[in-house]
Design a protein around this motif. Structure first.
Motif, short mmCIF file in Angstrom:
data_model
loop_
_atom_site.label_atom_id
_atom_site.label_comp_id
_atom_site.label_asym_id
_atom_site.label_seq_id
_atom_site.Cartn_x
_atom_site.Cartn_y
_atom_site.Cartn_z
N ILE A 1 19.27 -33.41 -31.86
CA ILE A 1 19.72 -33.21 -30.48
C ILE A 1 20.21 -31.77 -30.31
O ILE A 1 19.85 -31.08 -29.35
CB ILE A 1 20.82 -34.22 -30.10
CG1 ILE A 1 20.25 -35.63 -30.02
CG2 ILE A 1 21.51 -33.85 -28.80
CD1 ILE A 1 19.25 -35.85 -28.92
N VAL A 2 21.03 -31.31 -31.22
CA VAL A 2 21.57 -29.95 -31.13
C VAL A 2 20.43 -28.92 -31.19
O VAL A 2 20.41 -27.97 -30.40
CB VAL A 2 22.62 -29.69 -32.24
CG1 VAL A 2 22.99 -28.23 -32.33
CG2 VAL A 2 23.86 -30.56 -31.99
N ALA B 1 15.87 -25.24 -25.99
CA ALA B 1 15.71 -25.26 -24.53
C ALA B 1 16.64 -24.25 -23.86
O ALA B 1 16.26 -23.61 -22.88
CB ALA B 1 15.99 -26.66 -24.00
N TYR B 2 17.82 -24.10 -24.40
CA TYR B 2 18.80 -23.23 -23.77
C TYR B 2 18.55 -21.75 -24.05
O TYR B 2 18.57 -20.92 -23.15
CB TYR B 2 20.21 -23.63 -24.21
CG TYR B 2 21.30 -22.89 -23.49
CD1 TYR B 2 21.63 -23.19 -22.18
CD2 TYR B 2 21.98 -21.85 -24.12
CE1 TYR B 2 22.62 -22.49 -21.51
CE2 TYR B 2 22.97 -21.15 -23.47
CZ TYR B 2 23.29 -21.47 -22.16
OH TYR B 2 24.26 -20.77 -21.51
N PHE B 3 18.31 -21.41 -25.32
CA PHE B 3 18.19 -20.00 -25.69
C PHE B 3 16.77 -19.46 -25.59
O PHE B 3 16.59 -18.26 -25.38
CB PHE B 3 18.76 -19.76 -27.09
CG PHE B 3 20.24 -19.92 -27.15
CD1 PHE B 3 21.08 -19.00 -26.55
CD2 PHE B 3 20.81 -21.01 -27.79
CE1 PHE B 3 22.45 -19.14 -26.57
CE2 PHE B 3 22.19 -21.16 -27.83
CZ PHE B 3 23.00 -20.23 -27.22
N ARG B 4 15.77 -20.27 -25.81
CA ARG B 4 14.36 -19.87 -25.68
C ARG B 4 14.06 -18.57 -26.42
O ARG B 4 13.42 -17.67 -25.88
CB ARG B 4 13.98 -19.75 -24.20
CG ARG B 4 14.16 -21.04 -23.46
CD ARG B 4 13.81 -20.93 -22.01
NE ARG B 4 14.08 -22.20 -21.36
CZ ARG B 4 13.65 -22.53 -20.17
NH1 ARG B 4 12.93 -21.68 -19.49
NH2 ARG B 4 13.95 -23.69 -19.66
N ARG B 5 14.52 -18.48 -27.65
CA ARG B 5 14.35 -17.25 -28.43
C ARG B 5 12.95 -17.08 -29.00
O ARG B 5 12.56 -16.01 -29.38
CB ARG B 5 15.37 -17.21 -29.55
CG ARG B 5 16.76 -17.12 -28.99
CD ARG B 5 17.75 -16.83 -30.06
NE ARG B 5 19.06 -16.97 -29.47
CZ ARG B 5 19.99 -16.06 -29.51
NH1 ARG B 5 19.78 -14.95 -30.14
NH2 ARG B 5 21.14 -16.25 -28.94
N TRP C 1 9.39 -22.08 -28.00
CA TRP C 1 10.59 -22.86 -27.74
C TRP C 1 10.26 -24.23 -27.16
O TRP C 1 10.90 -25.22 -27.53
CB TRP C 1 11.55 -22.11 -26.81
CG TRP C 1 11.10 -22.06 -25.38
CD1 TRP C 1 10.38 -21.07 -24.79
CD2 TRP C 1 11.33 -23.06 -24.38
NE1 TRP C 1 10.13 -21.39 -23.47
CE2 TRP C 1 10.71 -22.60 -23.19
CE3 TRP C 1 12.00 -24.28 -24.36
CZ2 TRP C 1 10.74 -23.33 -22.01
CZ3 TRP C 1 12.02 -25.00 -23.17
CH2 TRP C 1 11.40 -24.52 -22.02
N LEU C 2 9.29 -24.31 -26.28
CA LEU C 2 8.97 -25.58 -25.64
C LEU C 2 8.40 -26.58 -26.64
O LEU C 2 8.72 -27.76 -26.59
CB LEU C 2 7.98 -25.36 -24.49
CG LEU C 2 7.63 -26.59 -23.66
CD1 LEU C 2 8.88 -27.18 -23.01
CD2 LEU C 2 6.60 -26.24 -22.61
#
Length: 161
Positions: free
Chosen positions: A73-74, A80-84, A88-89
């Protein structure tokens, strides 16, 4: 059953329902975002209450699975949040899909134990069936997502040249 045990069961059931709705509905929409957030909240509550709710028989093999699920989950949130990464998707999809599969497997494994105490082989069979069906589905969808992403990346490279 204790209050924590009842909360654990309630949020776990909600996690299964919300996760199924997230996977079923169109991605990238406001509905997906809000269902996803409620799924994350319920999964975190499920994992946390798993450690607060220790049955009279003591810690079981379900508890280490909650640690892995929490990590998934983390990591799904992080991507999703940082998209580095430009992937990422894909990572987001895999981490959340396997977290969902984990809660479904835990529920399926827990059901036989509700009726017959100590029937661990039935619980393991139920978990194996869930993963046996779920993993190929997750991987098939993940492969399509990876190919779509690779195609989009190749198209943008050709346009830039």
């Amino acid at each position: 059953m204790s209050l924590v045990g009842n909360i654990h069961i309630a949020v776990a059931i909600y996690s299964v329902i919300a996760g199924a709705l997230v996977l079923r509905n169109q991605k990238g929409t406001v509905l997906h975002t809000w269902l996803g957030r409620s799924f994350v909240a319920s999964m975190l509550a499920t994992d946390i209450t798993a450690f607060l709710f220790i049955p009279s028989s003591g810690i079981s093999w379900f508890h280490p699975l909650a640690v892995f699920n929490f990590a998934y989950i983390v990591l799904g949130l992080w991507h999703a949040y940082f998209r580095r990464s430009n992937q990422w998707l894909v990572y987001h999809y895999y981490f959340f899909s396997y977290a969902f599969l984990g809660v479904v497997a835990a529920a399926a494994g827990r059901v036989p134990l509700l009726f017959i105490d100590g029937i661990m082989h039935a619980a393991l069979i139920a978990i194996a069936v869930v993963f046996g069906i779920g993993v190929p589905l997750v991987e098939r969808t993940g492969k399509v997502l990876r190919l779509r992403h690779a195609h989009a990346a190749a198209s943008s490279t050709h346009r830039a040249a």
